[in-house]
Write a protein that holds these residues in place. Structure first.
Motif, PDB file in Angstrom:
ATOM      1  N   CYS A   1     -20.015 -16.498  10.807  1.00 44.17           N
ATOM      2  CA  CYS A   1     -20.624 -17.454  11.749  1.00 44.17           C
ATOM      3  C   CYS A   1     -19.661 -18.627  11.914  1.00 44.17           C
ATOM      4  CB  CYS A   1     -21.992 -17.936  11.262  1.00 44.17           C
ATOM      5  SG  CYS A   1     -21.936 -18.916   9.748  1.00 44.17           S
ATOM      6  N   ARG A   2     -19.987 -19.493  12.879  1.00 44.08           N
ATOM      7  CA  ARG A   2     -19.087 -20.601  13.186  1.00 44.08           C
ATOM      8  C   ARG A   2     -18.962 -21.562  12.013  1.00 44.08           C
ATOM      9  NH1 ARG A   2     -19.992 -23.633  18.744  1.00 44.08           N
ATOM     10  NH2 ARG A   2     -19.388 -21.529  19.410  1.00 44.08           N
TER      11      ARG A   2
ATOM     12  N   TRP B   1     -19.380 -20.944   8.770  1.00 44.02           N
ATOM     13  CA  TRP B   1     -18.574 -20.340   7.715  1.00 44.02           C
ATOM     14  C   TRP B   1     -17.095 -20.363   8.089  1.00 44.02           C
ATOM     15  CZ3 TRP B   1     -20.674 -15.747   4.452  1.00 44.02           C
ATOM     16  CH2 TRP B   1     -21.896 -16.105   3.872  1.00 44.02           C
TER      17      TRP B   1
ATOM     18  N   LEU C   1     -30.499 -16.132  14.404  1.00 41.56           N
ATOM     19  CA  LEU C   1     -30.121 -17.530  14.525  1.00 41.56           C
ATOM     20  C   LEU C   1     -31.242 -18.437  14.033  1.00 41.56           C
ATOM     21  CD1 LEU C   1     -28.372 -19.886  15.549  1.00 41.56           C
ATOM     22  CD2 LEU C   1     -29.417 -19.545  17.808  1.00 41.56           C
TER      23      LEU C   1
ATOM     24  N   TRP D   1     -28.201 -21.417   4.757  1.00 37.22           N
ATOM     25  CA  TRP D   1     -27.707 -22.259   5.842  1.00 37.22           C
ATOM     26  C   TRP D   1     -27.641 -23.724   5.427  1.00 37.22           C
ATOM     27  CZ3 TRP D   1     -25.243 -21.311  10.202  1.00 37.22           C
ATOM     28  CH2 TRP D   1     -25.174 -22.306  11.169  1.00 37.22           C
TER      29      TRP D   1
ATOM     30  N   GLY E   1     -31.717 -18.245  10.367  1.00 40.67           N
ATOM     31  CA  GLY E   1     -30.688 -18.993   9.661  1.00 40.67           C
ATOM     32  C   GLY E   1     -30.983 -20.471   9.587  1.00 40.67           C
TER      33      GLY E   1
ATOM     34  N   GLN F   1     -30.068 -11.269  17.773  1.00 45.94           N
ATOM     35  CA  GLN F   1     -29.206 -12.428  17.569  1.00 45.94           C
ATOM     36  C   GLN F   1     -30.020 -13.716  17.574  1.00 45.94           C
ATOM     37  OE1 GLN F   1     -26.260 -12.232  20.649  1.00 45.94           O
ATOM     38  NE2 GLN F   1     -25.183 -10.485  19.732  1.00 45.94           N
TER      39      GLN F   1
END
Length: 426
Positions: free
Chosen positions: A139-140, A142, A81, A90, A84, A77
């Motif tokens: 993801c947050r 999106w 992150l 992104w 991204g 993760q």
């Protein structure tokens, strides 16, 4: 202790061969048997202690394995992150992401039978599995983009057999995100399910511009089709060729309606007379018609019609049809017709504004001469003439080009592709 250390001890004794039910050889005497039992108990206790110790080790190994799995996921993760943060995706502007998200939506809201002019795609009746919901889970950022895009939430497929409160909550949350955008709603309605579906869409009834309703088991369309003030496109699919309520549709449909499609229910002269009021406002119609007289009557009732897709039944004519000219029709698609009916219809029609004509694979005994006569008589500005493969010959298509040198003739092999796909699946 290793696996090689685990050995089964020799447990044979002088008495092992005696059956447990035969006590004649012992005759009530001990002969040291109690000592053997005591020894076996000690051996059993030792094995149980070893098993308990091994289970403790196994539990520790499982715990260690789970800790390592959790550690791996956290590392991944963190890695994703930070990847991204430098990813081009992104850094996409919100407007670009929005355009990409639109391409994730299915083209159609429902999977129906195959048609020669294009395949259909399915949209799940479970809103939690559809494209916007899936995108929102990535993801947050999106999620923020998706939730703030009303156009992603303007299509929904509801079934009256989904009866849980959770489903109703999901439908309502979905429709709220449309934020007033015109809605395209598909309904699967079974008998006695009309009230439930109506309650779901009622708060958003003024947003519905396109409605596709499929009725099963004698369900009545009356309640679902009442008072939809902004409705522009309506499709009714019936699995019951005798739907009395269809005759009352013209009393319930708004003046905004311009497109009407009827599947599974043939239009007869009687049904046309009861529905007649709605046709005057329509510009697009897709229907099955039982008799050429009924189709001619449909054209007479629809002076503003610009696009017509129809199939024609085998009803016999007692006399030739009266000539009729429709001045606004510019797109005509014939999906199916009989050799006994279509030539008479073509001989009666004049379509001076016709620009697009398509003839499907299921046409029986294609009336080449009658169609040429219609085009000649109409003197229309035809731009595109489409045939499914196998309907015409090269020579016949050459004759159309001779009539209209700028005409584009297309032979559509879509149906052949569909058949090949079905053969591959079988």
């Amino acid at each position: 202790m290793s696996l090689d250390d685990v050995q089964i001890p020799d447990l044979e004794t002088t008495y092992s061969r005696f059956p447990n039910v035969d006590h004649s050889a012992i005759n009530g005497r001990d002969f040291g048997i109690s000592a053997i039992v005591t020894e076996r108990q000690l051996q059993l206790d030792a094995v149980l202690h070893e098993i308990s110790g091994l289970e403790t080790i196994m539990d520790n190994v499982k715990n260690l394995h789970q800790q390592l799995v959790d550690k791996k996921e956290k590392i991944m993760q963190s890695m994703n992150l930070h990847k991204g943060l430098v990813s081009t995706l992104w850094r996409f502007p919100t407007e670009v992401l929005a355009q990409i998200f639109h391409y994730c939506l299915p083209e159609h809201v429902w999977e129906h039978e195959y048609h020669a002019w294009g395949r259909s795609y399915s949209l799940s009746s479970d809103p939690k599995r559809d494209a916007p919901m899936q995108l929102a889970r990535v993801c947050r950022r999106w999620r923020d983009v998706v939730v703030d895009m009303p156009s992603l939430w303007c299509k929904l497929h509801l079934g009256s057999r989904r009866n849980s409160k959770q489903s109703a909550f999901c439908y309502d949350a979905w429709l709220k995100r449309s934020k007033g955008t015109p809605l395209s709603v598909t309904l699967l309605c079974y008998k006695n399910g009309e009230t439930k579906l109506r309650s779901v869409i009622q708060p958003y009834i003024s947003q519905i511009s396109s409605l596709d309703v499929e009725f099963f088991d004698g369900a009545n369309p009356g309640l679902l089709l009442k008072d939809i003030p902004a409705l522009q496109e309506l499709t009714i699919r019936s699995h019951n060729n005798d739907m009395p309520a269809v005759s009352q549709l013209s009393l319930r449909l708004p003046s905004t309606l311009h497109s009407f499609k009827l599947v599974g229910l043939d239009l007869t002269l009687k049904r046309l007379s009861s529905l007649g009021a709605i046709f005057a406002q329509l510009t697009k119609i897709e229907v099955a018609v039982h008799h050429p007289n009924a189709l001619l009557r449909l054209l007479q009732l629809s002076p503003n019609l610009s696009s017509l897709t129809f199939s024609l039944g085998s009803g016999l004519l007692k006399r030739a049809l009266e000539p009729f000219t429709h001045v606004k029709l510019h797109s005509l698609r014939i999906t199916q017709a009989y050799a006994s009916t279509l030539p008479n219809l073509l001989n009666a029609l004049s379509l001076p504004n016709l620009r697009v004509l398509a003839v499907a694979h299921s046409l029986r005994a294609y009336p080449h001469e009658e169609l040429k006569a219609l085009l000649t008589r109409s003197n229309c500005p035809l731009e595109s003439l489409t045939f499914d493969s196998g309907v015409t010959t090269d020579e016949q298509r050459a004759e159309y080009v001779a009539l209209m040198p700028s005409l584009e003739i297309v032979v559509d092999h879509t149906y052949d592709d569909y058949l090949a796909t079905m053969l591959d699946l079988s």
